[in-house]
Scaffold this motif. Structure first.
Motif, PDB file in Angstrom:
ATOM      1  N   THR A 371       0.846  -1.189   0.000  1.00 40.86           N
ATOM      2  CA  THR A 371       0.000   0.000   0.000  1.00 40.86           C
ATOM      3  C   THR A 371       0.886   1.246   0.000  1.00 40.86           C
ATOM      4  OG1 THR A 371      -0.143   0.185   2.415  1.00 40.86           O
ATOM      5  CG2 THR A 371      -1.766  -1.247   1.322  1.00 40.86           C
ATOM      6  N   VAL A 376      -3.283   2.081   5.770  1.00 42.00           N
ATOM      7  CA  VAL A 376      -4.247   1.505   4.835  1.00 42.00           C
ATOM      8  C   VAL A 376      -4.494   0.028   5.150  1.00 42.00           C
ATOM      9  CG1 VAL A 376      -4.779   1.071   2.411  1.00 42.00           C
ATOM     10  CG2 VAL A 376      -3.489   3.133   3.063  1.00 42.00           C
ATOM     11  N   VAL A 378      -6.456  -3.512   3.870  1.00 38.39           N
ATOM     12  CA  VAL A 378      -6.827  -4.103   2.584  1.00 38.39           C
ATOM     13  C   VAL A 378      -7.665  -5.355   2.819  1.00 38.39           C
ATOM     14  CG1 VAL A 378      -5.963  -4.943   0.365  1.00 38.39           C
ATOM     15  CG2 VAL A 378      -4.626  -3.276   1.673  1.00 38.39           C
ATOM     16  N   TYR A 396      -9.528  -1.018  -0.368  1.00 42.64           N
ATOM     17  CA  TYR A 396      -8.502  -0.400   0.474  1.00 42.64           C
ATOM     18  C   TYR A 396      -9.180   0.669   1.325  1.00 42.64           C
ATOM     19  CZ  TYR A 396      -5.169  -2.359  -2.945  1.00 42.64           C
ATOM     20  OH  TYR A 396      -4.443  -3.190  -3.776  1.00 42.64           O
ATOM     21  N   ASP A 398      -8.421   3.790   3.669  1.00 45.33           N
ATOM     22  CA  ASP A 398      -7.433   4.790   4.090  1.00 45.33           C
ATOM     23  C   ASP A 398      -8.228   5.869   4.829  1.00 45.33           C
ATOM     24  OD1 ASP A 398      -5.433   6.626   4.400  1.00 45.33           O
ATOM     25  OD2 ASP A 398      -4.863   6.733   2.287  1.00 45.33           O
ATOM     26  N   VAL A 427     -11.011   2.298  -3.405  1.00 46.84           N
ATOM     27  CA  VAL A 427     -10.347   2.825  -2.218  1.00 46.84           C
ATOM     28  C   VAL A 427     -11.271   3.817  -1.529  1.00 46.84           C
ATOM     29  CG1 VAL A 427      -8.304   3.989  -1.332  1.00 46.84           C
ATOM     30  CG2 VAL A 427      -8.134   2.579  -3.403  1.00 46.84           C
TER      31      VAL A 427
END
Length: 649
Positions: A371, A376, A378, A396, A398, A427
């Motif tokens: 990453t 982050v 996953v 992901y 974040d 993400v």
């Protein structure tokens, strides 16, 4: 056929070179694909229409995935050099898109496909062809050479301006420095995490985990005012000339391809259909919200006058604080008590448990994925049992603020999902506390995760053009707004919202929270219409003095009077992505309320309803017009009634 593998990201040391090489190779491949397609025009009788369309979709898949990756890393990567490289990639992608969309020979390939061939296309392929021809027309492919050259210049400059606008907002974190005693009222865990510096002062930033609690809880009115003004001033004065040029260029682009203004050009491909329908919708919502707004503002102002006798109005600097007092004193909801039930790690796991159950998927942690930052997390999104079990995509998360990172909350595409070709990867980028969360932020987390699951579930089809969140832009928010309802249900919340002693949040408290949330929905709707009016009229009128026009629109729509010497539009990032169409949030909410009316209030996880919603709305991506997707689920066209009843209640 084996499943496609997820993207392997580079480590920080090699990221810049990796992006540059990926950009070079992808752009070269897409150019070669376009050249191969134009060669088919030399023998139109032997053209395989479906093969042509598939080849173009594959080329756009490669280009779109490169753009998505670059947009993500430009907003989240900790290294400035990598962010800059990604911005260069975005610009290069936009240049190639413009070049290809104005290529008359390439357009002729699609326009000249044999009628006998196109009549045999299945509905999705025919839809793809129609959308492709529309793309070329809207890009000005049928204009003269000088006009096409000017359009290319405009598009390139707009990319630069949009990047500059977003970069300034992202990097402009402002601070307020105050004595610790002036922060009385702030939660104990916040104060513990913000010790005074060597000069004896505490720093409050304009990042969400600082600014929102400060505006909600600090007793000192001057501190609230300073934090509010600092938040409203981000991006100023740099971004005003950036915006003025952006508005002018968008208008010129629209008129060059035959539209009266940018809003008309932009609205053509949205559910609303026409630019002139936008102010009509804004005024319709504003009128519906008038009575609820006045009702709740009277309550708020009455409470404010207990502390500020004779006050004629309450401003945005004090609104959140007094809203909290009304909710605490009159509606028996103490937000500081509420937040003790929302510890971030438990909320994150609860979100995965709830959405996994609702949509019939599992989230498997991936611990060895590379990453861009240690924060982050996953997960692979998996569905099915035994031999039928397969990976649908990768997500992901974040979720915490840091320097150089995007400052709001959004879902970014990392890879567009296409069956047997490319795994859907998305993400979630947010800025939440690592400890206790305001319930507002829990709702935001559910909302944004709705986009993420839409991207993955809708990424299982055969056409990249219709993958994921590929519907009309004024429908995009509806599924996410509907998912917010699960963050308000007591039975749902009690599965993960527990305090330090492990006690689940009381049902009675959730009921009071819901009632308290309804307080102010009228003036919140009017605030949204103020933002929508700024979005529309700034593009349509292109005022020389943005501040003066903003003040006029605020007086017409907003419940809050103008705070002197503030310029919120300079950090109104939606003027970049949503352009003239910020109305879409409310348009989507109207649909979301109607969608939710089909669910069983006593069992929000009813598998028949949830499965039908997943399969008819989310999994279809953009394979149908949004109005048709909604009608497929509801069994009728959507209406305004559910929203109007909710607003009036």
């Amino acid at each position: 056929m084996p499943q496609p593998a997820p993207l392997t990201l580079p480590d920080a040391a090699s990221a810049e070179a990796w992006i540059q090489e990926r950009t070079r190779a992808t752009l070269a491949d897409v150019r070669a694909a376009a050249e191969s397609l134009t060669s088919t025009a030399q023998d139109p009788a032997g053209v395989d229409a479906l093969g042509v369309l598939r080849a173009w979709d594959d080329a756009m898949l490669a280009l779109g995935s490169l753009a998505g990756m670059a947009s993500l890393l430009a907003n989240v990567h900790p290294l400035e050099a990598v962010r800059t490289t990604c911005e260069d990639t975005e610009a290069a992608v936009d240049r190639l898109r413009t070049e290809l969309s104005q290529d008359a020979e390439l357009y002729a390939v699609f326009a000249g496909l044999p009628t006998a061939e196109t009549e045999r296309l299945d509905p999705l392929a025919a839809r793809f062809l129609a959308k492709t021809l529309q793309d070329f027309r809207r890009a000005g492919v049928d204009r003269d050479e000088a006009t096409r050259a000017r359009l290319a210049q405009i598009n390139e400059r707009l990319t630069e301006l949009d990047q500059e606008f977003a970069r300034v907002i992202r990097d402009d974190v402002r601070t307020v420095r105050v004595e610790p005693e002036r922060l009385a009222g702030m939660p104990a865990d916040w104060l513990e995490a913000h010790p005074a510096g060597d000069d004896g002062l505490v720093t409050v930033t304009t990042d969400y985990p600082d600014a929102l609690p400060a505006r909600m809880f600090v007793h000192d009115a001057d501190v609230r005012h300073r934090v509010t003004v600092a938040s409203l001033e981000r991006g100023w004065p740099h971004n005003e000339p950036v915006l003025r040029e952006m508005f002018a260029l968008r208008h010129e682009l629209a008129t060059l391809v035959g539209y009266p203004d940018w809003a008309s050009y932009d609205a053509e491909v949205k559910m609303i259909g026409s630019g002139e329908a936008i102010p009509a919708f804004i005024d319709k919502i504003a009128a519906a919200a008038e009575a609820p707004m006045k009702r709740d503002l009277d309550v708020l102002l009455t409470r404010y006058r207990q502390d500020v006798p004779g006050a004629a109005a309450i401003t945005a600097a004090d609104s959140l604080y007094y809203e909290e007092l009304v909710r605490k004193e009159q509606l028996d909801v103490d937000s500081q008590l509420v937040r003790t039930y929302f510890d971030f790690p438990k909320v994150r796991q609860g979100l995965l448990d709830v959405t996994g159950r609702l949509f019939g998927v599992d989230y498997e942690p991936v611990t060895d994925a590379q990453t861009w930052h240690e924060d982050v997390a996953v997960y692979d999104v998996v569905r099915g049992e035994g031999e039928a079990r397969r990976r649908l995509g990768r997500i992901y998360l974040d979720l915490h603020p840091r320097e150089g990172k995007y400052k709001h909350a959004a879902q970014f595409d990392l890879a567009t999902g296409v069956k047997d070709k490319q795994l859907a990867e998305g993400v979630l980028v947010c800025n939440f506390s690592r400890g206790l969360m305001e319930h507002d932020h829990v709702v935001t987390l559910f909302h944004e995760f709705g986009h993420l699951v839409h991207h993955v579930l809708g990424g299982q089809g055969e056409w990249a053009r219709f993958s994921g969140v590929a519907t009309e832009w004024d429908f995009v928010e509806a599924p996410s707004q509907m998912l917010e309802e699960w963050a308000w249900d007591a039975d749902v919340l009690r599965t993960f919202a527990t305090n330090a002693e492990g006690e689940p949040i009381p049902v009675e408290l959730v009921e009071r929270m819901r009632a308290a949330d309804d307080f102010g929905k009228g003036y919140l709707a009017r605030t949204q219409m103020f933002y929508a009016a700024v979005s529309y009229w700034f593009h349509t009128e292109r005022p020389e003095d943005l501040t003066a026009r903003m003040v006029e629109l605020q007086a017409a729509y907003s419940p809050w009077p103008y705070l002197e010497d503030t310029h919120f539009f300079a950090a109104f990032n939606h003027l970049g992505g949503y352009t003239s169409a910020y109305y879409t949030y409310m348009w989507s909410l109207v649909i979301a309320k109607d969608l939710f009316s089909a669910f069983n209030a006593d069992d929000l996880f009813d598998p028949e309803i949830a499965g039908r919603y997943r399969d008819t709305i989310l999994a279809r991506g953009g394979e149908k017009d949004a109005a048709d997707l909604v009608a497929d689920f509801l069994g009728r066209p959507f209406t305004f009634e559910a929203y109007a009843a909710w607003l009036a209640s």
